[in-house]
Design an enzyme around this catalytic site. Structure first.
Site, PDB file in Angstrom:
ATOM      1  N   HIS A 169      30.217 -26.973 -20.994  1.00 11.12           N
ATOM      2  CA  HIS A 169      30.422 -28.419 -20.912  1.00 11.12           C
ATOM      3  C   HIS A 169      30.115 -28.986 -19.527  1.00 11.12           C
ATOM      4  CE1 HIS A 169      32.292 -28.699 -24.917  1.00 11.12           C
ATOM      5  NE2 HIS A 169      32.702 -27.480 -24.650  1.00 11.12           N
ATOM      6  N   LYS A 208      24.669 -28.712 -26.074  1.00  6.62           N
ATOM      7  CA  LYS A 208      25.495 -29.834 -25.614  1.00  6.62           C
ATOM      8  C   LYS A 208      24.623 -30.768 -24.781  1.00  6.62           C
ATOM      9  CE  LYS A 208      29.648 -27.097 -26.142  1.00  6.62           C
ATOM     10  NZ  LYS A 208      28.977 -25.910 -26.735  1.00  6.62           N
ATOM     11  N   SER A 227      37.067 -27.265 -22.484  1.00  6.75           N
ATOM     12  CA  SER A 227      36.487 -28.096 -23.529  1.00  6.75           C
ATOM     13  C   SER A 227      37.462 -29.058 -24.179  1.00  6.75           C
ATOM     14  CB  SER A 227      35.873 -27.206 -24.614  1.00  6.75           C
ATOM     15  OG  SER A 227      36.852 -26.367 -25.200  1.00  6.75           O
TER      16      SER A 227
END
Length: 393
Positions: A210, A242, A182
């Protein structure tokens, strides 16, 4: 008196953090997430959100959230195992499992809870857990709290992992990595890690917070990008806040894995379920991920554009081909100064400092989105160039 005594004990650590340019401060967002945001009353072009596909404010996602509230109310009322498991939760789990090509999936209220619950349900005293040094804090905390013997191997170093696994005397061996790291933006070499784990009778768990939604031809994340299957990554975790733009997390895997988590993952058992309306909104997001592959194409184009422009400016890029594009600065005060210079020009990019990243590696964490236009990325690059030329560092 007790309050004053507590304050006196706490204040020195806060003052020390301020003096070292490590103090964290919250900013107040007054707009929906998107490429353009209003922060503390001022408009900016934002380059620090994890809304990688631009879905957090998508009309279909908003409509699904509203319809979910109208149908099932604002709250879930209890944990999944009491009376909080709604039809929207159940449908989302089935759709996530199908999308990931796994037998089942299980929802958690946050990614932190998913990692903590999964790790502590799978290993404990007498076991071994092996984690990449740059893993997310939630994975590291989970390893430490599990009671298993906790080891950290050199970042993306399969040989170092292999040696540690070979020496370990443990009942179970769990290897845990981020799919996309990340703060650096690079990817774990899943095939090599899976081979090492299998060679020593271990299991591989991947936190793909991610990567999920962004990577791979269909958006199925780091395993799809690297052509790695479920047998090689038996424990797959990803978050929904996300690329999917909502909230929560899930773990996908075999029937036995999911039933084990339902029975033994304490953060799952003892936490109120996500609001069912959030699950409904996430189902809409997942449909968009399936149907609108152009979002990943646009995101990749913005990544390529930014990297090319940053190199032309002489900036220090890290080895990332993902939406996370850190600019390595090093010194904490210099990173803050550059972030402040960009903010003065209307661009919001956050300076990331220790302890989130190792000492001496402060950086600007630029995150790109399919919602960004080519002009907005060019504007950020111009602002970076101006800031550097005028002493922003």
């Amino acid at each position: 008196m007790a309050g004053a005594s507590l304050d006196a004990a706490l204040r020195p650590a806060l003052e020390e953090r301020r003096a070292r340019s490590l103090y964290r401060q919250r900013r107040v967002i007054e707009s929906p997430q998107g490429a353009e945001v209003v922060v503390d009353g001022r408009a900016y072009i934002g380059f620090c959100s994890n809304d990688y596909l631009g879905l957090a404010n998508h009309p279909q996602v908003r409509s699904a959230l509203k319809a979910g509230v109208d149908s099932l109310g604002a709250g879930s009322g209890a944990s999944h195992l009491v009376c909080g498991h709604s039809r929207e939760h159940h449908a989302l789990e089935e759709e996530l499992a199908d999308f990931c090509g796994r037998e089942r999936a299980l929802l958690f209220s946050t990614g932190y809870m998913a990692n903590l619950g999964t790790v502590t349900a799978l290993v404990g005293k007498g076991d071994g857990i092996f984690e990449d040094r740059l893993n997310h804090a939630s994975l590291l905390d989970a390893g430490l709290l599990s009671g298993a013997r906790f080891q950290r191997f050199t970042h993306n170093d399969t040989d170092n992992l292999d040696r540690r696994l070979a020496r370990a005397e443990a009942r179970r061996k769990l290897v845990v990595v981020d799919g996309v790291f990340s703060m650096d933006g690079d990817c774990a070499p899943l095939s090599n890690l899976a081979e090492a784990a299998h060679r020593h009778d271990g299991w591989l768990m991947v936190d793909d917070a991610h990567g999920f939604g962004c990577l791979g031809a269909q958006g199925r994340g780091t395993p799809e990008l690297q052509s790695v299957g479920g047998a090689e990554v038996p424990v797959y975790m990803a978050t929904l806040g996300k690329a999917l733009g909502t909230a929560g997390a899930f773990v996908a895997g075999s029937e036995a894995l999911i039933e084990t988590l339902i029975q033994f993952a304490r953060p799952y058992i003892y936490t109120t379920a996500l609001p069912p309306a959030v699950a409904a909104a996430t189902r809409a997001s997942l449909r968009l991920v399936r149907e609108e592959g152009w979002r990943r194409d646009v995101l990749q184009a913005r990544i390529t554009q930014f990297r090319k422009g940053a190199r032309a400016l002489g900036l220090t890029l890290m080895d990332s081909q993902t939406a996370v594009q850190p600019l390595l600065i090093g010194d904490e005060q210099r990173a803050l100064a550059l972030a402040s210079a960009l903010e003065a020009r209307g661009y919001w990019v956050v300076a990331i400092r220790p302890p989130t990243v190792p000492a001496g590696s402060a950086r600007l964490r630029v995150t790109l989105s399919a919602a960004h236009t080519e002009a907005q990325v060019n504007g950020l690059l111009s602002a970076l160039g101006e800031s550097l030329a005028q002493g922003g560092l």
